[in-house]
Enzyme design. Structure first.
Site, PDB file in Angstrom:
ATOM      1  N   GLY A  93      34.573  21.841-108.766  1.00  0.00           N
ATOM      2  CA  GLY A  93      33.435  21.841-107.991  1.00  0.00           C
ATOM      3  C   GLY A  93      32.977  23.370-107.050  1.00  0.00           C
ATOM      4  N   LYS A 116      30.103  33.231-104.583  1.00  0.00           N
ATOM      5  CA  LYS A 116      31.467  33.849-104.344  1.00  0.00           C
ATOM      6  C   LYS A 116      31.850  34.660-102.481  1.00  0.00           C
ATOM      7  CE  LYS A 116      35.941  35.012-106.130  1.00  0.00           C
ATOM      8  NZ  LYS A 116      36.426  36.084-107.849  1.00  0.00           N
ATOM      9  N   ARG A 182      27.406  37.658-108.147  1.00  0.00           N
ATOM     10  CA  ARG A 182      27.540  37.609-109.370  1.00  0.00           C
ATOM     11  C   ARG A 182      26.472  37.221-110.028  1.00  0.00           C
ATOM     12  NH1 ARG A 182      30.935  32.813-110.310  1.00  0.00           N
ATOM     13  NH2 ARG A 182      32.516  33.465-109.860  1.00  0.00           N
ATOM     14  N   ASP A 257      37.719  25.507-116.073  1.00  0.00           N
ATOM     15  CA  ASP A 257      36.522  25.719-115.525  1.00  0.00           C
ATOM     16  C   ASP A 257      36.108  26.796-115.011  1.00  0.00           C
ATOM     17  OD1 ASP A 257      38.900  25.384-113.973  1.00  0.00           O
ATOM     18  OD2 ASP A 257      37.889  25.636-112.059  1.00  0.00           O
TER      19      ASP A 257
END
Length: 463
Positions: A93, A116, A182, A257
């Site tokens: 996650g 991030k 991003r 992921d």
């Protein structure tokens, strides 16, 4: 406080909320002691109507995470599982990021702004939820270079230094901190589907498939929506891996992921561009067995696609998903040829001739030891350089059979002494003046030079 100044092209969305609460956790962004704007991607901002923000407003949205008007009201840490080096992990996650906003670009595509380094979430486990400034700079360089080389990638939208001292075991510590945003077409991962399969949530899986087809693939579901999505995922992944191949790029960590259902390259941790054409070259020091080596990226991504298909079997029969997977070799071959002809600036030819040309170039690069960017640059538009290495003799024999694409050599870039590159020594050299004297000028010049290269490559179509 209204912070968006250009409403004509700003089109906020919150489509992800339509999926319901099974897919995310609401989280609070970290409160940082400082906010120093280090990078704002005006080119990307213009695509979503945010180029008119003042620096103060930019920091408010992308450093303090004040919601964008009309978009997501709260930050959402996304839930997913994944195979990490082929070991299944249900404890994943968003551990240091979240989905912050959604908008439409000029083409009407739904775009995500994700973070991030924005703080801890329920999925942080033992991490601090932070990002080093050096890691943020590396992501700027990766995304700028990949975009210039024609790779379908997320873009680094914003980097703000946050004034914390971080302890890291794999680099000198304490080190400076940053938060990155991003821009990408999606943050739905293969692992998002794997989680629903593992938890036996067929209704949620159906909702996610419908969302992905409607908002990401932007295609009609047809009589078999799951098979349609599988075909879309395979086609996008083949294009992405072919683009990496021609760019000489090694992602480093191709876990499920880290695979976006949109076929966008994203999530840049350890990465490298090839110093030489070497199928065994790896980017991550911890990839001790070369699972994600340059020459194994196609195999690795196909393996991940098989795992996606296994997850989708929750709501679809296996035999409806197999045809898409079986097209992988054909799609990969076609995508590599297309991308190679584009980078060489040559008109398309028949498949056999293109394949022979690409093979001759790869053999030449492998046997000569030349840095790959230099080889692509040297043979641009069908040029045959003086002092040709004998390893390229077969390529030189084939090139007269191809025509340069219109404008292939028109840009002044092609008269430079050599190509722009992004090797690890250069990355370290770009970081050194930032670390030593807070001098960002060298990084700014490199970004400008990389974008100039991108303009030179984009001058020619890939018909």
């Amino acid at each position: 406080m209204q912070r968006v100044t250009d409403k004509s092209s700003y089109r906020p969305e919150k489509a992800f909320l339509d999926l319901g609460g099974d897919f995310h956790d609401v989280v609070a962004p970290a409160a940082f002691p400082a906010h120093r704007l280090r990078y704002r991607n005006q080119r990307a901002a213009a695509e979503v109507g945010l180029e008119g923000l003042t620096d103060a407003a930019w920091v408010g949205h992308f450093g303090r995470f004040e919601p964008l008007p009309g978009s997501l009201p709260l930050a959402l840490a996304l839930r997913y599982h994944g195979h990490q080096f082929r070991t299944y992990n249900p404890e994943l996650g968003d551990g240091r990021g979240f989905l912050f906003a959604q908008l439409r670009d000029g083409a009407g595509r739904l775009m995500d702004l994700g973070t991030k380094g924005s703080g801890r979430t329920p999925w942080s486990r033992f991490g601090d939820g932070r990002l080093t400034l050096k890691g943020a700079v590396r992501e700027i360089l990766a995304t700028e270079m990949l975009e210039a080389l024609g790779v379908t990638t997320s873009r680094t939208f914003s980097v703000i230094e946050t004034g914390e001292a971080l302890e890291r075991g794999d680099e000198p510590s304490p080190t400076r901190s940053a938060v990155l945003v991003r821009l990408s077409h999606s943050h739905v991962r293969y692992g998002s589907f794997q989680r629903l399969a593992a938890l036996q949530m067929p209704e949620a899986m159906t909702r996610l498939v419908d969302y992905a087809l409607r908002e990401i693939a932007r295609t009609e579901p047809g009589p078999d929506p799951v098979a349609t999505l599988m075909a879309y995922a395979v086609e996008g992944a083949a294009r992405m891996v072919a683009q990496w191949h021609v760019a000489g790029f090694v992602h480093g960590v191709l876990n499920t992921d880290n695979m976006n259902i949109s076929g966008e390259s994203f999530d840049y941790g350890p990465w490298r561009f090839l110093p030489a054409w070497d199928s065994g070259f790896t980017a991550a020091y911890f990839d001790q067995f070369g699972l994600y080596a340059f020459g194994r990226q196609a195999e690795a991504v196909h393996w991940n696609l098989v795992e996606l298909a296994k997850a989708l079997r929750l709501i679809a029969p296996a035999d409806s998903l197999v045809p898409a997977l079986q097209r992988w070799p054909e799609l990969m071959g076609a995508a590599v040829r297309r991308q190679a002809m584009w980078r060489l600036g040559l008109k398309r030819a028949d498949a056999a001739a293109e394949e022979a040309l690409v093979r001759a170039l790869e053999v030449g690069m492998g046997e000569s030891g030349i840095q790959p960017d230099a080889a692509w640059f040297a043979f641009r538009g069908g040029r045959v350089p003086d002092g040709l290495h004998p390893a390229f003799a077969a390529l030189a024999d084939l090139l007269p059979g191809f025509e340069p694409a219109p404008g292939a050599l028109d840009h002044p870039y092609w008269a430079d002494r050599g190509p722009e590159t992004m090797l690890i020594d250069e990355v370290e050299a770009l970081w050194a003046p930032i670390a030593g004297g807070d001098d960002w000028s060298r990084l700014d010049r490199k970004i400008e030079a990389v974008r100039r290269m991108g303009s030179a490559l984009a001058d020619v179509g890939d018909d």
